[in-house]
Design an enzyme around this catalytic site. Structure first.
Site, PDB file in Angstrom:
ATOM      1  N   GLU A 120       9.190   8.109 -17.419  1.00 46.04           N
ATOM      2  CA  GLU A 120       7.824   8.641 -17.573  1.00 46.04           C
ATOM      3  C   GLU A 120       7.264   8.296 -18.947  1.00 46.04           C
ATOM      4  O   GLU A 120       6.107   7.907 -19.091  1.00 46.04           O
ATOM      5  CB  GLU A 120       7.830  10.161 -17.393  1.00 46.04           C
ATOM      6  N   HIS A 176       0.834  -1.220   0.000  1.00 44.92           N
ATOM      7  CA  HIS A 176       0.000   0.000   0.000  1.00 44.92           C
ATOM      8  C   HIS A 176       0.863   1.263   0.000  1.00 44.92           C
ATOM      9  O   HIS A 176       0.436   2.305   0.481  1.00 44.92           O
ATOM     10  CB  HIS A 176      -0.949   0.028   1.204  1.00 44.92           C
ATOM     11  N   SER A 236      14.324  21.628 -17.022  1.00 49.80           N
ATOM     12  CA  SER A 236      13.097  22.389 -17.206  1.00 49.80           C
ATOM     13  C   SER A 236      13.454  23.720 -17.839  1.00 49.80           C
ATOM     14  O   SER A 236      14.527  24.276 -17.585  1.00 49.80           O
ATOM     15  CB  SER A 236      12.430  22.605 -15.849  1.00 49.80           C
ATOM     16  N   LYS A 243      15.822  21.684 -11.918  1.00 48.32           N
ATOM     17  CA  LYS A 243      15.138  20.415 -12.170  1.00 48.32           C
ATOM     18  C   LYS A 243      15.930  19.422 -13.013  1.00 48.32           C
ATOM     19  O   LYS A 243      16.641  19.795 -13.927  1.00 48.32           O
ATOM     20  CB  LYS A 243      13.816  20.691 -12.905  1.00 48.32           C
TER      21      LYS A 243
END
Ligand code: ARG
Length: 482
Positions: free
Chosen positions: A304, A164, A291, A297
């Site tokens: 992804e 979980h 970024s 970043k």
């Protein structure tokens, strides 16, 4: 265009038609823009068919020679980009056949004896897919090896195992990676199984009902390597089914979807692990992007995208399975729509497997130095495992060994965790005297089981996370991969 066939095709299909196809319909029905990538399979299939026609005395030895010469010429031209693909000629099959006739005359027109584009295309797709499955098997092996390499270096590194997404029990980082090796090993098994059903010969079924010529289908199957492990020819036994079903492509795309789903799960973990809140790993800069607005970043674009492309491949599975539904026997033009989803599935899978093998395992230079692989932060992982009372089950097991029934031990440990939480410490930081208030038989040796390493070592059953088990699993996988 010199050939009669070419002239005729740019007008109408045959003498039966009173007008040519409209340009719009031509574009709508033509597949040559994408199915030209089947050219090698198409030529291989044609050579095998011609060889059999000649062996059976259906065409002459001279015709066979001419066909071979023409097809070899065409192969060379296509390979160097000199072949002119014509939209007017609809698909890869008609383009190659028309050019063959242009090159060698009547022999080219005899190639299609006892054959239809229906059994031809089914054969081509199978041959092509078989080759791609073999490439994919190599890539699945490479990714498994890359994961094993990283696992081998991190058998004793501990991170929290989650259920979980809550800290559950400590596990070895190697053990965690081996979970993905297991998944990929099943993926490879599935691909091998799919390959058996891909590798069957439709050719000889002609349009739908078989043919009047005395074809030797077993010979063609052998020539094309469509044989089982004992060398027995594998031949589609029902002509209607052979030309029309694309279940082999559906099965393949289902197996491919599972590979992508497994990679997507790994991606999700890599993304979480490299976020500042976890800080467990880094992936090499060349797999990340910056970024345009936030200079600090580094984004995990590759995992992804892999997670995103999983949707794309699962979409192809939906496309193919829906394509099949509701088609009456036998061949229908719907089936031309099998190609783009299938091609894109293969391309996506190949790229994804390649990039993941490199992102996980890095590259070895000539000196055997590895660069750019996943880097692991063992301290952060261990700190995280210490946060969530990950050894609570170990304390319960300890009490059970002292004679307490498991359910009572479970309850006693819940109290111990509550106490530790209130004091803001780990179970292993509670003094012995406090621990003894939960069960009088607790002794100083309890601290062995409360440590992360003690917890890990104790799970020494087959499939467990103890370093000895993990090392044995790695050895087994290496053995399997050869
Ligand atoms: N381009 C077609 C396909 O991909 C080849 C078979 C065409 N057969 C036919 N009867 N129109 O399925």
């Amino acid at each position: 265009m010199a050939s009669n066939q070419l002239d005729q095709k740019s007008k109408a299909w045959s003498a039966l038609f009173s007008e040519p196809m409209s340009d719009l319909v031509k574009r709508y029905t033509s597949s040559v823009a994408f199915d030209q990538r089947l050219w090698q399979a198409d030529i291989e299939g044609s050579l095998a068919h011609a060889d059999m026609l000649s062996a059976q005395g259906i065409i002459s030895a001279q015709d066979l020679q001419d066909i071979q010469r023409g097809l070899n010429q065409i192969s060379q031209d296509i390979a160097v980009g000199k072949f002119e693909w014509l939209l007017d000629l609809e698909d890869v099959h008609l383009n190659i056949e028309a050019r063959l006739t242009q090159l060698v005359g009547d022999a080219g027109k005899r190639l299609h004896t006892g054959r239809s584009r229906n059994d031809q295309v089914a054969t081509d797709v199978r041959l092509w897919l078989r080759g791609e499955i073999d490439v994919l098997q190599g890539l699945l092996t490479n990714l498994q090896r890359a994961l094993l390499d990283v696992a081998e270096r991190h058998i004793d590194v501990i991170l929290p195992g989650f259920t979980h997404l809550q800290v559950a029990q400590p596990v070895s980082f190697a053990h965690h990676l081996l979970a993905y090796v297991e998944m990929l090993s099943r993926d490879a098994e599935r691909m091998a199984d799919v390959r058996k059903r891909v590798n069957r010969l439709p050719l000889g079924s002609a349009a739908l009902a078989g043919t009047t010529y005395p074809l030797d289908r077993a010979r063609v199957a052998r020539t094309l390597g469509m044989v089982d492990e004992h060398g027995e020819p594998q031949i589609c036994q029902n002509s209607l089914d052979a030309v029309s079903d694309r279940d082999f492509a559906i099965e393949f795309t289902a197996a491919a979807s599972l590979v992508m789903v497994h990679i997507s799960r790994l991606s999700e973990e890599l993304i979480l692990w490299m976020s500042q809140n976890f800080g467990f790993i880094k992936i090499a800069d060349r797999f990340t992007t910056g970024s345009s607005i936030m200079p600090q970043k580094k984004n995990p674009d590759v995992p992804e995208l892999a997670r995103g492309k999983t949707g794309r491949v699962v979409g192809h599975l939906m496309a193919l399975i829906t394509l099949m539904k509701g088609q009456p026997l036998a061949y229908n033009k719907d089936n031309q729509e099998d190609k783009e989803p299938l091609f894109d599935t293969v391309d996506t899978l190949k790229d994804t497997l390649r990039i993941f093998a490199e992102m996980v395992g890095g590259q070895l230079d000539a000196q055997g130095q590895r660069s750019g692989s996943l880097t692991v932060n063992p301290q952060t992982m261990e700190q995280a495992a210490l946060k969530g009372y990950a050894t609570a089950t170990d304390l319960a097991d300890y009490m059970v060994k002292k004679g307490l029934p498991f359910r009572d031990a479970h309850e006693a440990v819940a109290h111990a965790v509550k106490t530790a939480q209130a004091q803001g410490v780990d179970l292993s930081e509670l003094p012995l005297s406090t621990l003894q208030t939960f069960h009088p038989q607790i002794e100083a040796d309890v601290f062995n089981v409360l440590s992360l390493r003690g917890s890990l070592n104790a799970r020494n059953t087959l499939g467990g996370t103890a370093p000895a088990q993990v090392a044995a699993q790695i050895a087994q996988h290496r053995n399997r991969l050869g």
